[in-house]
Design an enzyme around this catalytic site. Structure first.
Site, PDB file in Angstrom:
ATOM      1  N   GLY A 269      64.093  33.398  69.712  1.00 54.39           N
ATOM      2  CA  GLY A 269      62.922  33.056  70.518  1.00 54.39           C
ATOM      3  C   GLY A 269      62.693  31.588  70.760  1.00 54.39           C
ATOM      4  O   GLY A 269      61.632  31.201  71.252  1.00 54.39           O
ATOM      5  N   PRO A 312      69.150  33.786  68.129  1.00 55.99           N
ATOM      6  CA  PRO A 312      68.836  33.135  69.389  1.00 55.99           C
ATOM      7  C   PRO A 312      69.655  33.709  70.551  1.00 55.99           C
ATOM      8  O   PRO A 312      70.833  34.031  70.382  1.00 55.99           O
ATOM      9  CB  PRO A 312      69.244  31.682  69.134  1.00 55.99           C
ATOM     10  CG  PRO A 312      70.310  31.769  68.088  1.00 55.99           C
ATOM     11  CD  PRO A 312      69.998  32.981  67.250  1.00 55.99           C
ATOM     12  N   ARG A 314      68.311  33.127  74.423  1.00 53.05           N
ATOM     13  CA  ARG A 314      67.972  32.204  75.506  1.00 53.05           C
ATOM     14  C   ARG A 314      68.462  30.782  75.246  1.00 53.05           C
ATOM     15  O   ARG A 314      68.997  30.131  76.149  1.00 53.05           O
ATOM     16  CB  ARG A 314      66.444  32.196  75.641  1.00 53.05           C
ATOM     17  CG  ARG A 314      65.876  31.361  76.751  1.00 53.05           C
ATOM     18  CD  ARG A 314      64.346  31.233  76.562  1.00 53.05           C
ATOM     19  NE  ARG A 314      63.751  32.513  76.236  1.00 53.05           N
ATOM     20  CZ  ARG A 314      63.287  33.394  77.125  1.00 53.05           C
ATOM     21  NH1 ARG A 314      63.298  33.092  78.401  1.00 53.05           N
ATOM     22  NH2 ARG A 314      62.780  34.551  76.736  1.00 53.05           N
ATOM     23  N   CYS A 386      61.273  43.363  99.661  1.00 49.01           N
ATOM     24  CA  CYS A 386      60.038  43.782 100.322  1.00 49.01           C
ATOM     25  C   CYS A 386      58.871  43.772  99.344  1.00 49.01           C
ATOM     26  O   CYS A 386      58.263  44.812  99.063  1.00 49.01           O
ATOM     27  CB  CYS A 386      60.228  45.173 100.904  1.00 49.01           C
ATOM     28  SG  CYS A 386      61.547  45.191 102.094  1.00 49.01           S
ATOM     29  N   TYR A 416      68.420  36.396  80.631  1.00 48.35           N
ATOM     30  CA  TYR A 416      67.536  37.403  81.235  1.00 48.35           C
ATOM     31  C   TYR A 416      67.513  37.309  82.761  1.00 48.35           C
ATOM     32  O   TYR A 416      66.509  37.658  83.388  1.00 48.35           O
ATOM     33  CB  TYR A 416      66.122  37.316  80.630  1.00 48.35           C
ATOM     34  CG  TYR A 416      66.162  37.337  79.113  1.00 48.35           C
ATOM     35  CD1 TYR A 416      66.444  38.517  78.436  1.00 48.35           C
ATOM     36  CD2 TYR A 416      65.993  36.172  78.376  1.00 48.35           C
ATOM     37  CE1 TYR A 416      66.543  38.526  77.048  1.00 48.35           C
ATOM     38  CE2 TYR A 416      66.086  36.170  76.986  1.00 48.35           C
ATOM     39  CZ  TYR A 416      66.364  37.361  76.331  1.00 48.35           C
ATOM     40  OH  TYR A 416      66.467  37.364  74.963  1.00 48.35           O
TER      41      TYR A 416
HETATM   42  C1  LIG Z   1      64.742  41.348  68.187  1.00 45.16           C
HETATM   43  C2  LIG Z   1      65.074  40.210  69.057  1.00 45.16           C
HETATM   44  N1  LIG Z   1      65.877  39.244  68.580  1.00 45.16           N
HETATM   45  C3  LIG Z   1      66.236  38.189  69.349  1.00 45.16           C
HETATM   46  C4  LIG Z   1      65.762  38.043  70.639  1.00 45.16           C
HETATM   47  C5  LIG Z   1      66.206  36.846  71.442  1.00 45.16           C
HETATM   48  O1  LIG Z   1      65.184  36.047  71.878  1.00 45.16           O
HETATM   49  P1  LIG Z   1      65.535  34.711  72.673  1.00 45.16           P
HETATM   50  O2  LIG Z   1      66.505  35.088  73.740  1.00 45.16           O
HETATM   51  O3  LIG Z   1      64.248  34.251  73.233  1.00 45.16           O
HETATM   52  O4  LIG Z   1      66.125  33.754  71.689  1.00 45.16           O
HETATM   53  C6  LIG Z   1      64.920  39.017  71.175  1.00 45.16           C
HETATM   54  C7  LIG Z   1      64.406  38.878  72.552  1.00 45.16           C
HETATM   55  O5  LIG Z   1      63.663  39.605  73.082  1.00 45.16           O
HETATM   56  C8  LIG Z   1      64.577  40.135  70.368  1.00 45.16           C
HETATM   57  O6  LIG Z   1      63.771  41.089  70.831  1.00 45.16           O
END
Ligand SMILES: Cc1ncc(COP(=O)(O)O)c(C=O)c1O
Length: 461
Positions: A269, A312, A314, A386, A416
């Site tokens: 996250g 991680p 993102r 649309c 994403y």
């Molecule tokens: C359980 C879990 N771990 C890791 C992540 C990865 O989060 P991020 O891509 O923000 O690092 C998520 C994202 O939704 C998640 O639900």
């Protein structure tokens, strides 16, 4: 001059052609003619070979971030007497190449469905390096995962404990499992990105956790690895992590009375910059704060520092990718008789990036095919679907002479974007192209009209 329709965070850029390093991938620059090039390949060459829209992944950037996160957390956790196991969150973007890139850098992968599991296995990743998440894994998915010898399963409910225990027993295996805890901590991010407030679907409430662990420990076919917590995504503050870790450590310490608890998974996250107004902490700072939080938790509850797992997604792939679009229709729309917003339509939209319409996510953009010395004009980049909510970039200053046929680059679309892409309005999902050392390589081909028709059984051939 600033436009009154601009959001307060958006300032008129000094240079409307600049590529702020925080937002663009490591190897993005302008060539001598002013064209955007990524890892030595120009936007024009990419568009000519692969068409638009196209996701352009800076391969060296992904690998460097994967390596950097692992090194930073290993160093910082070692400082407090611990160690780290890094899982790349495949949901951010997974294909066989990316699976090989991140595992090549020593990471493991977390998968959230049988489909993601299949991609990781198809990449040749050893199942022991995978963890399986999800609040509603099917019996079939679990049967496959256990049969493959998956490294761990993150259990999400009482019913799933029974199901995995029976599945493993039937297959004559002992399955390593973690238990996902809803810590009740509300991460300061978008509501749909906060995954540990009370009123949501993930994990088991912290108050019920020890009964769940007792149940796990009662099965010979399960091996309890430890607790798991993920409080949300695109988080800029460390306070939420600190509070969740504190609550998890209290529970972890209590569970040690009943047996071994080798790991603690604190999720992913970590936030990234989508616009130049975003100022995320560097990974070194994040890792340092994490290690301090872990050390404080272990000290407060008098337990040894466990192996810390992180997930991680993102922060590894997000900044690596630029989506290139071709500009089509342009409209100057007078808003409330006060000011003009330039609507710049591109040849993709919510089907290749749902995040703006889903979360109100902000992005930025630059003309990619050229530099311009025209005055900046407030623009909204919109797609071709649309839906009036089909927005790619809510607010950006683009050169006032932006015109049909320009290539537009939207940075930081690696997480994403492709993974949440759809075929809405029967648009074909774009290709993904890796660029490295002056060469471009197709790693996921774009869809064709034949792909779009292939599931329709009434097609007259
Ligand atoms: C359980 C879990 N771990 C890791 C992540 C990865 O989060 P991020 O891509 O923000 O690092 C998520 C994202 O939704 C998640 O639900």
């Amino acid at each position: 001059m600033s436009n009154p329709l601009a959001p307060p965070w958006l300032t008129v850029p000094d240079d409307v052609n600049a590529l702020p390093a925080r937002v663009w991938s490591a190897n993005a620059s302008r060539d001598s003619s002013g064209e955007l090039e990524i890892a030595g390949v120009t936007a024009g060459a990419l568009a000519a070979e692969f068409g638009t829209p196209v996701f352009v992944v800076d391969e060296a950037d992904v690998k460097a971030r994967a390596r950097g996160i692992r090194a930073a957390f290993a160093r910082e956790l070692e400082r407090v007497g611990g160690s780290v196991k890094v899982y790349y969150a495949g949901k951010a973007f997974l294909c066989t190449e990316v699976a090989r890139w991140v595992t090549g850098e020593g990471l493991n992968i977390d998968v959230a469905s049988g489909g993601e599991l299949a991609v990781a296995i198809a990449a040749g990743v050893d199942a022991s390096r995978l963890a399986f998440h999800g609040n509603n894994k099917s019996p079939g998915e679990l049967d496959t995962a256990v049969g493959l010898g998956i490294g761990s399963i993150v259990l999400d409910s009482w019913a799933e404990i029974e199901l995995v225990a029976q599945t493993a027993a039937r297959q004559g295996r002992v399955q390593a499992v973690q238990l996902r805890i809803n810590s009740g901590v509300h991460a300061s991010t978008h509501e749909y990105l906060a995954t540990a407030r009370e009123d949501q679907k993930f994990g088991v409430p912290i108050a019920d956790a020890s009964a769940h662990v007792d149940r796990i420990r009662s099965f010979d076919s399960l091996n309890f690895l430890g607790l798991h917590s993920h409080i949300g995504s695109q988080i800029f503050e460390s306070d939420g992590f600190a509070e969740a870790a504190r609550r998890l450590f209290a529970l972890h310490a209590q569970l040690l009375d009943g047996g071994d608890v080798p790991q603690l998974n604190l999720g992913g996250g970590f936030g990234i910059a989508y616009t130049s107004a975003d100022e995320p902490l560097s990974i070194d700072e994040v890792a340092g704060r994490f290690a301090d939080i872990v050390a404080a938790g272990a000290a407060e509850f008098g337990v040894p520092v466990p192996v810390i797992a992180i997930e991680p997604g993102r922060s590894i792939v997000g900044p690596s990718t630029t989506t290139l679009y071709t500009v089509g229709t342009i409209k100057d729309v007078l808003v409330e008789g006060k000011a003009v917003r330039k609507y710049v339509s591109v040849d993709g939209g919510m089907s290749d990036n749902i995040r703006p319409s889903l979360y109100g996510a902000e992005y930025s953009a630059r003309i990619a095919s050229r530099c311009s010395d025209a005055e900046p004009a407030l623009a909204r980049v919109v797609g071709k679907h649309c839906e009036s909510g089909d927005i790619v970039v809510y607010a950006e200053y683009l050169p006032g002479d932006v015109r049909t046929g320009d290539l537009l680059g939207v940075p930081a679309t690696g997480a994403y974007g492709a993974s949440m892409a759809s075929n809405y309005n029967y648009l074909a999902r774009p290709p993904v192209v890796a660029v490295l050392d002056g060469a471009a390589r197709l790693i996921v081909r774009g869809e064709t009209v034949d792909d779009l028709l292939i599931r329709d059984l009434g097609v007259r051939r």
